[in-house]
Write a protein that holds these residues in place. Structure first.
Motif, short mmCIF file in Angstrom:
data_model
loop_
_atom_site.label_atom_id
_atom_site.label_comp_id
_atom_site.label_asym_id
_atom_site.label_seq_id
_atom_site.Cartn_x
_atom_site.Cartn_y
_atom_site.Cartn_z
N LEU A 245 0.85 -1.19 0.00
CA LEU A 245 0.00 0.00 0.00
C LEU A 245 0.89 1.24 0.00
CD1 LEU A 245 -3.09 0.68 0.21
CD2 LEU A 245 -2.70 0.99 2.67
N ALA A 246 0.56 2.22 -0.88
CA ALA A 246 1.42 3.40 -0.97
C ALA A 246 0.70 4.52 -1.69
CB ALA A 246 2.70 3.06 -1.72
N VAL A 247 1.23 5.74 -1.50
CA VAL A 247 0.89 6.86 -2.38
C VAL A 247 2.07 6.99 -3.36
CG1 VAL A 247 -0.61 8.04 -0.75
CG2 VAL A 247 1.85 8.51 -0.71
N CYS A 248 2.08 8.05 -4.16
CA CYS A 248 3.06 8.15 -5.24
C CYS A 248 4.50 8.06 -4.73
CB CYS A 248 2.85 9.43 -6.02
SG CYS A 248 2.88 10.94 -5.01
N GLY A 249 4.78 8.69 -3.59
CA GLY A 249 6.14 8.65 -3.06
C GLY A 249 6.58 7.24 -2.74
N GLY A 250 5.68 6.40 -2.25
CA GLY A 250 6.02 5.01 -1.94
C GLY A 250 6.34 4.20 -3.17
N TYR A 251 5.56 4.40 -4.25
CA TYR A 251 5.86 3.72 -5.51
C TYR A 251 7.27 4.08 -5.98
CZ TYR A 251 0.95 2.35 -6.46
OH TYR A 251 -0.31 1.79 -6.42
N SER A 252 7.59 5.39 -5.95
CA SER A 252 8.89 5.86 -6.43
C SER A 252 10.03 5.33 -5.56
CB SER A 252 8.91 7.40 -6.44
OG SER A 252 7.89 7.91 -7.27
N ASN A 253 9.83 5.33 -4.25
CA ASN A 253 10.87 4.83 -3.35
C ASN A 253 11.16 3.35 -3.60
OD1 ASN A 253 11.12 7.32 -2.06
ND2 ASN A 253 9.58 6.82 -0.49
N LEU A 254 10.13 2.55 -3.80
CA LEU A 254 10.33 1.13 -4.04
C LEU A 254 11.02 0.90 -5.38
CD1 LEU A 254 9.96 -1.74 -3.04
CD2 LEU A 254 7.64 -1.73 -4.01
N MET A 255 10.70 1.68 -6.39
CA MET A 255 11.37 1.56 -7.68
C MET A 255 12.86 1.84 -7.54
SD MET A 255 9.75 0.60 -10.41
CE MET A 255 10.95 1.23 -11.56
N VAL A 256 13.22 2.90 -6.80
CA VAL A 256 14.64 3.25 -6.62
C VAL A 256 15.38 2.12 -5.93
CG1 VAL A 256 16.22 4.82 -5.44
CG2 VAL A 256 14.22 5.74 -6.63
N ALA A 257 14.81 1.58 -4.88
CA ALA A 257 15.49 0.54 -4.09
C ALA A 257 15.67 -0.75 -4.90
CB ALA A 257 14.69 0.26 -2.82
N MET A 258 14.64 -1.20 -5.59
CA MET A 258 14.73 -2.45 -6.34
C MET A 258 15.64 -2.30 -7.56
SD MET A 258 10.80 -3.90 -6.05
CE MET A 258 11.19 -5.44 -6.89
N CYS A 259 15.60 -1.14 -8.25
CA CYS A 259 16.49 -0.93 -9.39
C CYS A 259 17.95 -0.89 -8.95
CB CYS A 259 16.13 0.38 -10.10
SG CYS A 259 14.64 0.26 -11.12
N ALA A 260 18.23 -0.33 -7.77
CA ALA A 260 19.61 -0.29 -7.27
C ALA A 260 20.15 -1.70 -7.09
CB ALA A 260 19.65 0.49 -5.95
N LYS A 261 19.34 -2.61 -6.58
CA LYS A 261 19.79 -4.00 -6.39
C LYS A 261 19.98 -4.72 -7.73
CE LYS A 261 17.79 -4.61 -1.79
NZ LYS A 261 19.11 -4.76 -1.12
N ALA A 262 19.28 -4.24 -8.79
CA ALA A 262 19.43 -4.85 -10.11
C ALA A 262 20.49 -4.17 -10.96
CB ALA A 262 18.09 -4.81 -10.84
N GLY A 263 21.08 -3.07 -10.45
CA GLY A 263 22.12 -2.38 -11.20
C GLY A 263 21.59 -1.42 -12.24
N VAL A 264 20.37 -0.93 -12.07
CA VAL A 264 19.76 0.03 -13.01
C VAL A 264 19.69 1.39 -12.32
CG1 VAL A 264 17.71 0.62 -14.35
CG2 VAL A 264 18.40 -1.78 -14.12
N GLU A 265 20.19 2.43 -12.99
CA GLU A 265 20.19 3.77 -12.42
C GLU A 265 18.77 4.34 -12.43
OE1 GLU A 265 22.01 8.24 -13.29
OE2 GLU A 265 22.99 6.47 -14.18
#
Length: 731
Positions: A245-265
């Protein structure tokens, strides 16, 4: 006859002196004085479609009965063959004129047309010469530069060039999406394990980004209650992964964290967005804050909005995948998003926040269709007289366009908008009931084909319409006039004139396409050019605006004239009327609907037309049987001194059987009309002549059926195929 036969109907108007025919008996005329419509009890027709062939055969036999005994008239033999009267050809006396007459407006006497090849005998104001001399306006898909050569689109064809270069084949994206959606729910307990599982099928930065983006969008629900109360809760990446469950900031935060673990800027951007509750010129933007992501792939920067890709919010969150929010088109994205604290000139346009807030809201279809706002560049339209005209140009054809106009409390208004196409320009005329602020939204579809998905989420889009939303553009209209304007129509539809898919049904407008037609002395007409073999059937209705359930059959007549279809309207009094046409083609599954507003003013003597709700003239089946009309350009047969004829030819190899029926459809029918069907053969063709003798003034409908003689006659109660030819004839 069955569906393989052909039917042709003609309305005959008689303007003769009855006394001229009483006692007339020319020695070389084969006329059955008993063959009146009243005596043709076997012939019945309701709504142009309830006549069976068995009934038609019966009426021919009744009419021909007095001629069954062979007669010798001036040395020529007459007789009956298979229910059809057959005469050898014979010369008519010079005193019998076979010229067509005109039906002049009001009650003026008929005049012979100066050029029957260009002037409609039903209405002399209709002259098709100008259409033959001047090019017909380009209409339909051909009028749009980007639609001429791409009628069948793939999903990747909707992408902007930068995205299309990265994704030449959408099928690979669907494989990644399937992997993301089918990921076991238990893996969300550990971000490292989740990312490792998701990226096992990814072979590039693009594929890693895609599978992560699709998983977050599909497995995170928007916190509607938190957004409304301002109590957003914990929107950290870890909390959103755990709760879903999230608002827009939560979606963006999760994208940043998961992309970092996958090596995507991937970085988070915050700013303003034209989301739920926004309208152009909104005074307070504090509720319009938003967050999204900027990603880098192979050194290039792209923009993504995982929140909007996941679904939409009205009263509740509705999950619906939006392909356009992944690697979004920059200009369209900049129209909806305004960042804070980043280099605006590098990523977005150089406009200020005030300018951004004053622009129209462009929908997902705006970029795809190449939208150009012609009349109003700003998002706020001023309407001092409570009316306005919005003009838009598109590079690609869109179908089923619809204007939605709401007042300040969100209530949809009916009948305040008329829209129509001219080439690739869409005009929207708006008449508002009173002063106030209104929202205007234009929606459309990539294809005119019906889509039964409704609000159901399409997980794996198969068609472009599944992957792209239907909004084109939105405005705010500020009406400040003191006058209260009446609605222009009472119908739900607001696309008037010809729709863009009309050429697919075998017709195109002969004139500039308009939503309204001005009647002159109560008379109006709309002309169409037939394409290919033309439509298989046309049905027309006229109703007074505000009384759509009452059909006015005696106010409209649709005429075939050479390669044209002319719809004639006669208004009974001043006022506004709707003319509706339903066009059917053998190649299409659904009927095409056209609607016009007929505006009638002034005083005049009304003219009553025959009851002909279906189009007249030969249809596609008529030609399909190899039948041809000789020396006839129009479906209006004008009789002279009560006499006229229709000649049908075909190759001798066809061996066609022609059956006829005549019905008085005048306002006060007297059923004083006779006809004889004669068939002759030459070495090259079969010639069938239908001779008419009408004794009273009025309208008659002549209906013809045709079938190969080798076919068996169907049972009397078998319905004849409705796709028949109709013809109108007048006296």
């Amino acid at each position: 006859m069955g569906c393989g036969g052909s039917k042709s109907t003609a309305v005959v108007e008689s303007n003769v002196d009855v006394r001229r025919h009483n006692g007339i008996k020319r020695s070389n005329d084969v006329i059955n004085e008993r063959a009146t419509v009243d005596e043709s009890r076997g012939y019945t027709e309701q709504n142009s479609g309830n006549v069976t062939e068995g009934q038609s055969v019966k009426v021919n036999e009744e009419i021909a009965h007095p001629l069954k005994h062979k007669n010798v008239i001036n040395g020529h033999t007459t007789g009956i063959d298979d229910g059809v009267v057959i005469n050898q050809q014979r010369d008519e006396p010079d005193s019998i004129e076979r010229k067509s007459k005109q039906n002049v407006r009001q009650s003026a006497p008929y005049k012979i047309p100066t050029d029957p090849k260009t002037v409609s005998p039903f209405d002399p104001s209709v002259n098709v010469a100008k259409y033959r001399e001047e090019p017909i306006p380009v209409f339909g898909r051909a009028a749009f530069p980007l639609s001429k050569d791409t009628p069948d689109l793939k999903i990747e064809d909707t992408f902007w060039p930068g995205k299309r270069a990265l994704i030449p084949d959408y099928n690979q994206m669907k494989k990644l999406d399937k992997h993301a959606i089918e990921t076991p729910p238990g893996l969300r307990k550990d971000m490292d394990q989740l990312v490792a599982h998701l990226t096992t099928v990814a072979n590039s930065e693009l594929e890693k980004l895609r599978v992560i983006f699709r998983w977050v969008a599909h497995n995170t629900e928007y916190n509607v209650e938190g957004f409304r109360t301002g109590m957003y809760g914990d929107n950290s990446a870890e909390a959103v992964l755990r709760t879903g469950l999230a608002v827009c900031g939560g979606y963006s935060n999760l994208m940043v964290a998961m992309c970092a673990k996958a090596g995507v800027e991937c970085v988070k951007i915050t700013g303003y967005a034209k989301g739920s509750g926004y309208w152009p010129g909104k005074e307070n933007l504090s509720k319009m804050t938003h967050a999204w992501n900027r990603v880098t792939l192979n050194g290039s920067t792209f923009l993504c909005d995982c929140t909007w890709a996941a679904g939409s919010v009205d009263t509740a969150f509705t999950r619906h995948w939006k392909e356009g929010q992944f690697l979004a088109e920059p200009k369209s994205f900049a129209n909806h998003h305004f960042p804070k604290g980043v280099d605006i000139q590098k990523i977005f346009s150089t406009q200020s926040l005030e300018d951004w807030n004053n622009t129209p809201v462009l929908g997902a279809l705006a970029q795809f269709s190449g939208l150009e706002c012609v009349s109003h560049k700003e998002g706020i339209i001023k309407a001092p007289s409570n009316s306005c005209l919005i003009k838009l140009k598109l590079e690609r054809a869109l179908y089923n366009t619809f204007c939605i106009v709401k007042n300040e409390d969100g209530t949809k208004l009916k009948g305040v908008a008329l829209q129509w196409w001219n080439k690739n320009e869409l005009s929207c005329s708006i008449r508002l009931p009173k002063a106030g602020r209104y929202s205007f939204v234009l929606i459309g579809k990539i294809s005119w084909q019906r889509n039964d998905n409704g609000n159901t989420e399409v997980l794996y889009p198969e068609q472009p319409s599944d992957a792209i939303r239907n909004t084109i553009v939105s405005y705010v209209i500020k009406a400040t006039g003191g006058e209260k304007l009446d609605p222009m129509s009472t119908e739900e539809i607001n696309l008037y004139g010809a729709p863009l898919n009309l050429p697919d049904y075998g017709l195109t407008p002969a004139d500039k396409n308009e939503a309204t037609v001005q009647a002159v002395a109560g008379s109006a007409h709309v002309v169409f050019k037939k394409l290919h073999e033309g439509p298989s059937s046309v049905r027309v209705d006229v109703c007074k605006v505000g009384d759509q359930n009452k059909k006015m059959e005696s106010s409209v007549y649709c005429e075939h004239f050479d390669d044209w279809v002319v719809c004639h309207v006669r208004c009974p009094s001043a006022g506004k009327y709707t003319l509706t046409m339903y066009v059917k083609s053998d190649h299409e599954d659904y009927s095409c609907r056209l609607t016009y507003i007929i505006v009638c003013t002034g005083k005049f003597d009304p003219i009553r037309l025959p009851d002909m709700s279906r189009v007249s003239g030969p249809n596609a089946k008529f030609a399909g049987l190899g039948l041809r009309l000789r020396d006839t350009l129009t479906s209006t047969i004008v009789t002279v001194e009560g006499e006229g004829q229709l000649v049908i030819t075909c190759d001798t190899t066809k061996e066609m059987k022609i059956i006829a029926g005549l019905k008085d459809i005048s306002e006060s029918p007297n059923n004083d009309g006779d006809y004889v069907v004669e068939t002759n053969k030459t070495e090259t063709e079969q010639v069938t002549t239908v001779s008419l003798r009408l004794k009273t003034k009025g309208f008659f409908k002549l209906t013809l059926f045709a079938k190969p003689k080798t076919e068996s006659v169907p049972t009397p109660k078998k319905r004849v195929c409705r796709s028949m030819a109709s013809m109108l004839s007048q006296t």
